[in-house]
Write a protein that holds these residues in place. Structure first.
Motif, PDB file in Angstrom:
ATOM      1  N   SER A 177       0.836  -1.205   0.000  1.00 43.65           N
ATOM      2  CA  SER A 177       0.000   0.000   0.000  1.00 43.65           C
ATOM      3  C   SER A 177       0.866   1.248   0.000  1.00 43.65           C
ATOM      4  CB  SER A 177      -0.866   0.039   1.266  1.00 43.65           C
ATOM      5  OG  SER A 177      -1.991  -0.774   1.118  1.00 43.65           O
ATOM      6  N   PRO A 178       0.552   2.191  -0.890  1.00 41.37           N
ATOM      7  CA  PRO A 178       1.367   3.403  -0.931  1.00 41.37           C
ATOM      8  C   PRO A 178       1.134   4.260   0.306  1.00 41.37           C
ATOM      9  CG  PRO A 178      -0.527   3.621  -2.377  1.00 41.37           C
ATOM     10  CD  PRO A 178      -0.531   2.199  -1.874  1.00 41.37           C
ATOM     11  N   ARG A 179       2.193   4.906   0.761  1.00 41.12           N
ATOM     12  CA  ARG A 179       2.099   5.868   1.870  1.00 41.12           C
ATOM     13  C   ARG A 179       2.585   7.249   1.448  1.00 41.12           C
ATOM     14  NH1 ARG A 179       1.214   4.690   7.212  1.00 41.12           N
ATOM     15  NH2 ARG A 179       0.594   2.547   7.582  1.00 41.12           N
ATOM     16  N   TYR A 216      -6.103   8.746  -1.202  1.00 39.13           N
ATOM     17  CA  TYR A 216      -5.548   7.507  -1.745  1.00 39.13           C
ATOM     18  C   TYR A 216      -4.481   6.931  -0.815  1.00 39.13           C
ATOM     19  CZ  TYR A 216      -8.367   9.371  -5.349  1.00 39.13           C
ATOM     20  OH  TYR A 216      -9.461   9.867  -5.998  1.00 39.13           O
ATOM     21  N   GLY A 217      -4.398   7.500   0.394  1.00 40.94           N
ATOM     22  CA  GLY A 217      -3.482   6.946   1.399  1.00 40.94           C
ATOM     23  C   GLY A 217      -2.063   7.449   1.296  1.00 40.94           C
ATOM     24  N   ALA A 218      -1.815   8.404   0.413  1.00 40.92           N
ATOM     25  CA  ALA A 218      -0.456   8.941   0.263  1.00 40.92           C
ATOM     26  C   ALA A 218      -0.367  10.277   0.989  1.00 40.92           C
ATOM     27  CB  ALA A 218      -0.107   9.109  -1.211  1.00 40.92           C
ATOM     28  N   ASP A 253       4.174   1.059   2.178  1.00 40.47           N
ATOM     29  CA  ASP A 253       4.334   0.551   3.532  1.00 40.47           C
ATOM     30  C   ASP A 253       5.529  -0.408   3.548  1.00 40.47           C
ATOM     31  OD1 ASP A 253       2.244   0.221   6.121  1.00 40.47           O
ATOM     32  OD2 ASP A 253       3.791  -1.306   5.919  1.00 40.47           O
ATOM     33  N   GLN A 295       6.640  -2.502   6.157  1.00 47.02           N
ATOM     34  CA  GLN A 295       6.761  -3.487   7.239  1.00 47.02           C
ATOM     35  C   GLN A 295       7.089  -4.910   6.764  1.00 47.02           C
ATOM     36  OE1 GLN A 295       6.993  -2.194  10.225  1.00 47.02           O
ATOM     37  NE2 GLN A 295       6.553  -0.265   9.189  1.00 47.02           N
ATOM     38  N   ASN A 299      -0.460  -8.412  -2.690  1.00 52.46           N
ATOM     39  CA  ASN A 299      -1.910  -8.244  -2.631  1.00 52.46           C
ATOM     40  C   ASN A 299      -2.381  -7.400  -3.811  1.00 52.46           C
ATOM     41  OD1 ASN A 299      -4.250  -6.206  -1.596  1.00 52.46           O
ATOM     42  ND2 ASN A 299      -4.567  -8.288  -0.858  1.00 52.46           N
ATOM     43  N   ARG A 300      -3.427  -7.858  -4.452  1.00 56.08           N
ATOM     44  CA  ARG A 300      -3.907  -7.196  -5.662  1.00 56.08           C
ATOM     45  C   ARG A 300      -4.231  -5.718  -5.436  1.00 56.08           C
ATOM     46  NH1 ARG A 300      -8.710  -6.141  -7.716  1.00 56.08           N
ATOM     47  NH2 ARG A 300      -9.620  -7.095  -5.881  1.00 56.08           N
ATOM     48  N   ARG A 301      -5.033  -5.436  -4.431  1.00 55.62           N
ATOM     49  CA  ARG A 301      -5.445  -4.049  -4.224  1.00 55.62           C
ATOM     50  C   ARG A 301      -4.276  -3.162  -3.804  1.00 55.62           C
ATOM     51  NH1 ARG A 301     -10.679  -2.125  -3.812  1.00 55.62           N
ATOM     52  NH2 ARG A 301      -9.771  -0.607  -2.399  1.00 55.62           N
ATOM     53  N   GLU A 302      -3.379  -3.680  -2.994  1.00 56.49           N
ATOM     54  CA  GLU A 302      -2.217  -2.887  -2.584  1.00 56.49           C
ATOM     55  C   GLU A 302      -1.382  -2.501  -3.804  1.00 56.49           C
ATOM     56  OE1 GLU A 302      -1.595  -4.525   2.000  1.00 56.49           O
ATOM     57  OE2 GLU A 302      -0.035  -4.901   0.515  1.00 56.49           O
ATOM     58  N   LEU A 350      -3.251   0.080  -5.909  1.00 56.37           N
ATOM     59  CA  LEU A 350      -3.287   1.387  -5.276  1.00 56.37           C
ATOM     60  C   LEU A 350      -1.935   2.100  -5.458  1.00 56.37           C
ATOM     61  CD1 LEU A 350      -5.554   2.878  -3.822  1.00 56.37           C
ATOM     62  CD2 LEU A 350      -4.680   1.991  -1.653  1.00 56.37           C
TER      63      LEU A 350
END
Lengths: 452, 452
Positions: free
Chosen positions: A355-357, A381-383, A411, A413, A430-433, A436
């Motif tokens: 997932s983008p940060r 969009y989580g960034a 991310d 981790q 993960n597809r959605r990660e 995104l």
């Protein structure tokens, strides 16, 4: 004057408001398109399952060149070509590491030779293990104490950093220099605790390099639980290690980076988006860096599918040989310098398909400040994090030429649990990660294209 | 006056600066402690592997009560007790779903009865399938068209939302009401497309409920690829479905929530941190909600291990029966009202053990604004989003009593791939992501304890 200025500000802020709204709509279109119709996840499955790992110089790498060429064409690139790159060829071959304790019984350890390391040329090389926990401890040893020994550098990956890349940077000098340091004091080979954030028995390979004027002795990595067990054994007894390996550099070879672009409608200044096509010779090179490749292709496809009129040329570069030489990145920079092609911006994705940060930015303050005014657009969009001041390895040559560069900051981790290992497989993505991440990359390329 | 005011502001901002620095140091201590010495990951392994899934009323749930009691004691709680809760007992039993097409051959489908659904009492119930894509489509059907039929609600989980919880909310009414709607028009049972963000064949269970005065007919879920195949089959032919299931409600039973606390040093106002101890009867209840339980225990342990003097009582609540009744949360609220125990704040973790992105807040604006001044402290730990306005299911009864409530907001991309399925296992939880969530929870509880 005051009045005019006031009107000017009003005008500007109205324009800016309208512009922000338009950008916000475009961001949403990009996100909806990619989250619903993105193909990068399926392309990644194809790359990782049907080609798999693809070290520079391998047959699999050459297959991936043809694969990337085809995918760029399918994505709608106006032009696709290969850029010649001379790459170093390193091969692993068979390898084994055994230890023998007081019991006299040899026990096989899970291990991987480090990339670029020379091996034992198929002969057994053995000696007593001495362990150090840090460079400082190693420095205190006399050559007499190291001569003919196996040095085990058991420096742990720090769990304290929230950004795991800092833990990786902190420990990475052990991987790169263990062999040279050991050779300088007459040791036979080096064993390195893996650069791993996980507590498991998975060895992590990765590039090492020899200092000038040292004997090129082998370096191997062991997983963290094996390292812990070895540390415990060494508390009470002498341990002998025996390495047999065939790895080594096998000269150079002509290979290629793969490039595809959609031509700028206003000019042909270039915006680069890319990742590296090669991987280590274990696992499937999924997060490192299959994800960066398929995300970059997704950026181009999304511009085409949404019919966005790009002002400048948007160029996807699938760099050759990031892992053990960066020759693809260096060649790209050299060619750009020779052709005097104007480069506006370069964005790399090489930190995993999580997932983008945010996006790390390496450019002058004025440009950083401008990009930071766009943060409200990216937040949904989580960034949110645009404070990193680094960029991708492959685009450093561009950066050194003065091109503003950036890297997707996902991310962190999970990355160093699997980085450079057998575990870096499609199933870990993960597809959605992934989608995104591609969304945020496309949004950033869109903003640069519209505003620079 | 102006001068005094000026001095006052200066004094305040100096205090605030010193306070911020002290908080920042404490945040770092919490993070270092948990990332290095946190036990929640190992406790989660124990809970998921040695007890496994633990539906309300099951023997496994009763084991988990004893387990949680012991873990809270080991973590250093001053006091641990059980709170009696009457819970509904639902049991699945054997179940199977077959379809038959033109070929006349029965094909078995992967399925799960929805939680709280009645079954067929071990008898075959069959009928022709009719498919609708939405409630709007269903509303257009006459009872004649539905009578004795099987209604397949094939409403897809929207991929467009960045926050997957929005996709879940959007589709969740299909799961909860499909059976009642089908019964109202005389159908035999309902099939629901799973509330899943993944494109796989994993059925997702989860709670349904019957409206008053409807026949309690069965409802089952099928995975997304099975749903797609069924949709395709229905385009060209009539399909008969046959369900045989034994699930149903089996009355009520006395069970328990598990509570442990460290007593406040200044007063005994209560700060609650918790999750739910029960899970569905598939998989291992890892992300839902083993992670919330072990993170909450981690909060308590960290206060003890760092010797933080808590002003108020910090209470971990492992709620019973969230999944199919919320009786634990309701009982806790009822008891709190009866005892007139003052509750300052309640935080739940029930959205998965993924990397934290923030904390959702449900309280008055003044409190929200105060918490938002703390964001700079949280940013280095990846928590930036304090804009969510919801909180955990188990603490809604507290919220309804006027207690400020909150919920950990982790990255949501992976949660609904595995939610309420066989796939919700320990292996899907990343150690560092889990620990970082516990870190942010502890930091928030620390700030509330110090400032409220």
């Amino acid at each position: 004057m005051k009045k005019i200025l006031g009107a000017g500000i009003l005008f500007l802020s109205l324009t800016s408001f309208a512009q922000t709204k338009e950008d916000s709509i475009q961001f949403s279109k990009i996100s909806t398109e990619i989250l619903n119709k993105g193909k990068s996840y399926y392309e990644l499955r194809d790359l990782t399952k049907n080609i798999g790992h693809r070290l520079s110089g391998s047959e699999a790498y050459e297959k991936s060149v043809k694969w990337a060429e085809q995918k760029l064409q399918e994505a709608g690139a106006d032009k696709v070509w290969l850029q010649e790159v001379m790459i170093p060829v390193w091969e692993r071959g068979k390898e084994s590491l055994y230890i023998k304790s007081n019991t006299g019984k040899w026990t096989k350890l899970k291990m991987l030779s480090l990339g670029n390391s020379e091996g034992t040329r198929g002969k057994d090389v053995s000696g007593e293990i001495i362990m150090v926990k840090s460079f400082a401890e190693y420095e205190k040893l006399n050559p007499d104490q190291v001569k003919d020994k196996i040095v085990f550098f058991n420096y742990p990956f720090s769990q304290s950093y929230v950004q795991t890349f800092r833990g990786y940077s902190d420990a990475s000098a052990y991987r790169s220099t263990a062999a040279s340091l050991t050779a300088q004091k007459g040791g036979k080979f080096a064993i390195v605790r893996s650069l791993s954030s996980a507590f498991d028995d998975v060895p992590h390979t990765g590039a090492m390099r020899y200092k000038d004027d040292v004997t090129k002795i082998p370096a191997v990595a062991i997983g963290n639980t094996t390292a812990d067990k070895l540390e415990n054994l060494l508390k009470s007894q002498k341990i002998t290690a025996k390495l047999n390996s065939n790895c080594g550099m096998k000269g150079e070879k002509l290979s290629h980076s793969v490039i595809g672009e959609i031509t700028g409608k206003k000019d042909q200044s270039v915006i680069v988006v890319g990742g590296h096509l090669d991987s280590w010779d274990v696992g499937e090179g999924a997060h490192d860096d299959g994800t960066g490749i398929v995300q970059s292709i997704e950026v181009l496809r999304t511009f085409k599918n949404l019919g966005i009129k790009n002002n400048h040329t948007i160029r996807v570069v699938c760099f050759a040989n990031e892992e053990n030489g960066v020759k693809g990145g260096i060649q790209y920079g050299k060619t750009a310098k020779e052709t005097r092609e104007k480069h506006l911006f370069a964005l790399e994705s090489d930190a995993g398909g999580f997932s983008p940060r945010g996006i790390a930015l390496e450019m002058d303050d004025a440009k950083i400040n401008q990009i930071k005014t766009w943060i409200p657009l990216f937040l949904p969009y989580g960034a949110y994090d645009f404070d990193g001041r680094y960029s991708g390895t492959d685009i450093y040559p561009l950066h050194d030429m003065g091109v503003p560069t950036a890297e997707l900051a996902p991310d962190s981790q999970r990355y160093f649990d699997i980085h450079h290992t057998e575990e870096d497989t499609f199933e870990k993505v993960n597809r959605r990660e992934l989608l995104l991440g591609a969304t945020v990359m496309t949004q950033m390329i869109y903003m640069i294209d519209q505003n620079w």
